[in-house]
Design an enzyme around this catalytic site. Structure first.
Site, PDB file in Angstrom:
ATOM      1  N   VAL A 103      -1.732   6.578  -2.476  1.00 45.74           N
ATOM      2  CA  VAL A 103      -1.588   7.759  -3.331  1.00 45.74           C
ATOM      3  C   VAL A 103      -1.350   9.028  -2.505  1.00 45.74           C
ATOM      4  CG1 VAL A 103      -2.970   6.710  -5.159  1.00 45.74           C
ATOM      5  CG2 VAL A 103      -4.117   8.147  -3.456  1.00 45.74           C
ATOM      6  N   LYS A 104      -1.636   8.967  -1.219  1.00 51.87           N
ATOM      7  CA  LYS A 104      -1.428  10.119  -0.305  1.00 51.87           C
ATOM      8  C   LYS A 104      -1.899  11.431  -0.927  1.00 51.87           C
ATOM      9  CE  LYS A 104       2.267   8.048   2.502  1.00 51.87           C
ATOM     10  NZ  LYS A 104       2.500   6.768   1.799  1.00 51.87           N
ATOM     11  N   ARG A 105      -3.052  11.416  -1.567  1.00 51.73           N
ATOM     12  CA  ARG A 105      -3.600  12.640  -2.126  1.00 51.73           C
ATOM     13  C   ARG A 105      -4.221  13.481  -1.019  1.00 51.73           C
ATOM     14  NH1 ARG A 105      -0.924  10.387  -5.765  1.00 51.73           N
ATOM     15  NH2 ARG A 105      -1.642  10.199  -7.914  1.00 51.73           N
TER      16      ARG A 105
END
Lengths: 313, 313
Positions: free
Chosen positions: A104-106
């Site tokens: 998700v590379k949040r």
């Protein structure tokens, strides 16, 4: 979860992860057709198509692999129905005993990072009730905002025994624009790697930390350095296969114990039936093509690791 | 959309954006109670509560403000129902003529960035049909992966006339861990700012680019430098109010034309009724408290900008 990941790797003898990044163009026509017959050419139809595609690949590969990595973007692009397919995929993979890494590379700060952590790894309170909305085992996180951004994730990881893979050196050609810039003679990715090691110390499993790193297969020399900078962090290695990384490039990402890295392949596995090497399976048997591609990938990495061991002895 | 943003700012005379970051703890008890009566203490109940909360705030402030910025994390934490509330909020705000900045801080590479761009700003094809799944006007984007990560967003921005705000210098205390590191004597955020200016040149509106930047109100001196580095980029300025930024800190973020910046306040507006200054409204009238807080914020910034003009003349 780092313990489960390690147990799964030992059980399958396969330090790999299958990236479930289902572009519609990867989904064979007969699967799309069936989904559109039921739901029309709608977002629901697209979501059904990618879900059925994922399910078949998981059914045909789950006994060979320790983990999967669904890529959030490929689901978000189909809106709410797409995200429902993401959730269904996470749940199904977990029911098959797989470790699920939500790609998700949040990354944000304070209460916002805490909300991402709760939604993806932890629980959220509603009145007197508690829910685990997406409930992945690991997620990928972007470090650009610094410790304020990472700490809320670490809190949830400690509480839930979940894990992170923090972007350190990404596999793409332009990753060096910022990541390779020298700071007092040391590239930024190394500085981030040092921070990952430090963050990870506060979240240790038996021998590895719950806090891992992302380092691209396309940069093996940097992987060698980063392996030493973060000795207790698992490295999630994208860029194998379609992006150009080969088994022999990967040996430096592993520790002497044969652990410490998990190599991702997405397109190379899930769209294997489109490659010449697996064309014989045909689109009808795309799941079998994926299984064959997993077997080839495992053999490639195993061979490279054995060569390394032989060189050492 | 940069044209619409500028038109809205001129119409309202208010270079501000209201951050719709609805933590459940901000939602007055009577709103939560009503939602739980209908949906139970479920994710659906939480989503209904934050949606009703948002709606009331938008209804009470939309004529005073040019834009809103819903924070993805606050919706994702309630899973699929939360994301449905996000979508409903985006649609409702657009129906009220507001510019919607999706604060999603996404960032990836190649086809993955393209999928995020399609899902949030553009369109996705399903068979012969096209859909615009989330359809925000702008989104925030993380630059850590470099140009490969940004270019797919730029392509969609050009096609759809949508825009980006790219993280340059974030408002949090630890933002300097990586962003302030010196590269040949120049901090990383400045290098990122130079790239933003460059990316922006390929996406110009009449006088400003579709590609803006995020620079925290808490770092006014850096804002001053970055204003010059990116003369044609709008700066989205978080950190006003609750995070400590004041009107007088903000003047450096604006250009001489009085444009070029849009200042965000989230908690300070949407949870205004909890502050002593607005307690007289009571939780029942939380929307009126938000309206009063908007008016005070606009006056604060207007005053600061007028003082600057007076100083110059």
């Amino acid at each position: 979860m780092i313990q489960k990941l390690i147990a799964n790797i030992k059980k399958t003898n396969a330090p790999i992860v299958v990236g479930l990044d289902p572009m519609l163009s990867y989904v064979p026509e007969h699967v799309q057709k069936k989904a559109y017959e039921e739901y029309g050419e709608t977002l629901e139809g697209a979501a059904e198509a990618i879900w059925q595609f994922n399910k078949e690949i998981v059914d045909k590969t789950y006994d060979l692999i320790p983990a999967v990595k669904p890529q959030s973007a490929m689901y978000e692009q189909f809106g709410i129905p797409g995200l429902m397919a993401f959730k269904k995929t996470v749940d199904y993979c977990k029911s098959k005993g797989l470790v699920v890494i939500g790609d998700v590379k949040r990354g944000d700060i304070g209460s916002t990072s805490a909300a991402y952590a709760a939604g993806h790894l932890g629980k959220v309170k509603v009145g007197a009730q508690e829910y685990a909305p997406f409930d992945e085992d690991f997620i990928t996180v972007n470090p650009y905002l610094g410790s304020d951004g990472i700490n809320p994730f670490l809190d949830v990881c400690r509480e839930e025994k979940k894990g992170l893979f923090i972007l350190v050196k990404t596999s793409n050609p332009s990753s060096g624009e910022f990541q390779d810039q020298l700071i007092d003679g040391k590239p930024l990715y190394e500085l981030v790697g040092e921070k990952v090691a430090q963050w990870g110390e506060a979240c240790m499993g038996d021998s590895y930390s719950y806090v891992g790193a992302v380092v691209g297969a396309t940069y093996p020399e940097m992987g060698k350095v980063l392996r030493k900078v973060m000795p207790k962090s698992f490295i999630l290695v994208p860029g194998y296969g379609a992006q150009g990384g080969k088994g022999k490039d990967l040996v430096h990402f592993f520790n002497e114990d044969g652990l410490g890295a998990i190599v991702n392949s997405s397109r190379g596995i899930i769209a294997a039936y489109k490659q010449e090497a697996y064309a014989k399976f045909g689109p009808e048997n795309f799941g079998d093509a994926s299984r064959a591609a997993v077997e080839a990938m495992v053999a490639d990495i195993e061979g490279a690791l054995e060569t390394r061991t032989a060189d050492h002895s």
